[in-house]
Design a protein around this motif. Structure first.
Motif, PDB file in Angstrom:
ATOM      1  N   UNK A  43       0.724  -1.815  -0.116  1.00  0.00           N
ATOM      2  CA  UNK A  43       0.295   0.240   0.187  1.00  0.00           C
ATOM      3  C   UNK A  43       0.947   0.950  -0.157  1.00  0.00           C
ATOM      4  N   UNK A  44       0.386   2.409  -0.351  1.00  0.00           N
ATOM      5  CA  UNK A  44       1.710   3.566  -0.278  1.00  0.00           C
ATOM      6  C   UNK A  44       2.143   4.072   0.875  1.00  0.00           C
ATOM      7  N   UNK A  45       1.270   4.036   1.832  1.00  0.00           N
ATOM      8  CA  UNK A  45       1.626   3.885   2.897  1.00  0.00           C
ATOM      9  C   UNK A  45       2.800   3.531   3.215  1.00  0.00           C
ATOM     10  N   UNK A  48       5.695   4.768   1.503  1.00  0.00           N
ATOM     11  CA  UNK A  48       6.133   5.991   1.930  1.00  0.00           C
ATOM     12  C   UNK A  48       6.553   6.603   2.366  1.00  0.00           C
ATOM     13  N   UNK A  49       6.920   5.148   3.646  1.00  0.00           N
ATOM     14  CA  UNK A  49       7.424   4.708   5.668  1.00  0.00           C
ATOM     15  C   UNK A  49       9.244   4.055   4.644  1.00  0.00           C
ATOM     16  N   UNK A  50       8.798   3.442   3.930  1.00  0.00           N
ATOM     17  CA  UNK A  50      10.243   2.647   3.277  1.00  0.00           C
ATOM     18  C   UNK A  50      10.905   3.642   2.910  1.00  0.00           C
ATOM     19  N   UNK A  51      10.442   4.765   1.395  1.00  0.00           N
ATOM     20  CA  UNK A  51      10.869   5.195   1.244  1.00  0.00           C
ATOM     21  C   UNK A  51      11.398   6.909   2.162  1.00  0.00           C
ATOM     22  N   UNK A  52      10.948   6.608   3.175  1.00  0.00           N
ATOM     23  CA  UNK A  52      11.378   8.181   3.892  1.00  0.00           C
ATOM     24  C   UNK A  52      12.277   7.103   4.961  1.00  0.00           C
ATOM     25  N   UNK A  53      12.687   5.947   4.909  1.00  0.00           N
ATOM     26  CA  UNK A  53      14.104   5.822   6.018  1.00  0.00           C
ATOM     27  C   UNK A  53      14.608   5.668   5.168  1.00  0.00           C
ATOM     28  N   UNK A  54      14.724   5.172   3.512  1.00  0.00           N
ATOM     29  CA  UNK A  54      15.598   4.852   3.030  1.00  0.00           C
ATOM     30  C   UNK A  54      16.581   6.360   2.875  1.00  0.00           C
ATOM     31  N   UNK A  55      15.912   7.304   2.901  1.00  0.00           N
ATOM     32  CA  UNK A  55      16.130   8.370   2.305  1.00  0.00           C
ATOM     33  C   UNK A  55      16.855   9.672   3.486  1.00  0.00           C
TER      34      UNK A  55
END
Length: 74
Positions: A43-45, A48-55
Motif C-alpha cells: 500500500x502507499x503508506x 512511503x515509510x520505506x522510502x522515507x527510511x531510505x532517504x
C-alpha cells in the motif's frame, strides 16, 4: 542531534563500519521497495515509510562520507 548521530565523537574506523551497515540497509530497502512495486502488493503508506527510511539513511551515508573524505582545497 543525539549522541548516536554525533559524528564528531566517532573515530574513522567506527564511521567506516557504520557506513557499510547503512549502505547495506539502504540497498536492501531499495530492493524491497522495487519488489513490492513490481508485485503490486504494497500500500502507499508502506511504500512511503520505506522510502522515507531510505532517504534518511542516504542522508546519514552522505554525512559520514563527508566526514571521512578530507577537504582538499586546490
Amino acid at each position: 542531534m543525539n549522541a548516536q548521530d554525533d559524528l564528531s565523537m566517532k573515530n574513522d574506523e567506527v564511521l567506516r563500519v557504520e557506513l557499510e551497515v547503512f549502505s547495506n540497509e539502504h540497498r536492501d530497502l531499495d530492493d524491497a521497495i522495487r519488489a513490492l512495486v513490481e508485485r503490486g502488493t504494497a500500500d502507499q503508506l508502506t511504500l512511503q515509510r520505506l522510502k522515507k527510511r531510505k532517504l534518511m539513511l542516504k542522508d546519514r551515508i552522505v554525512r559520514i562520507e563527508d566526514r571521512l573524505t578530507p577537504d582538499i582545497t586546490a
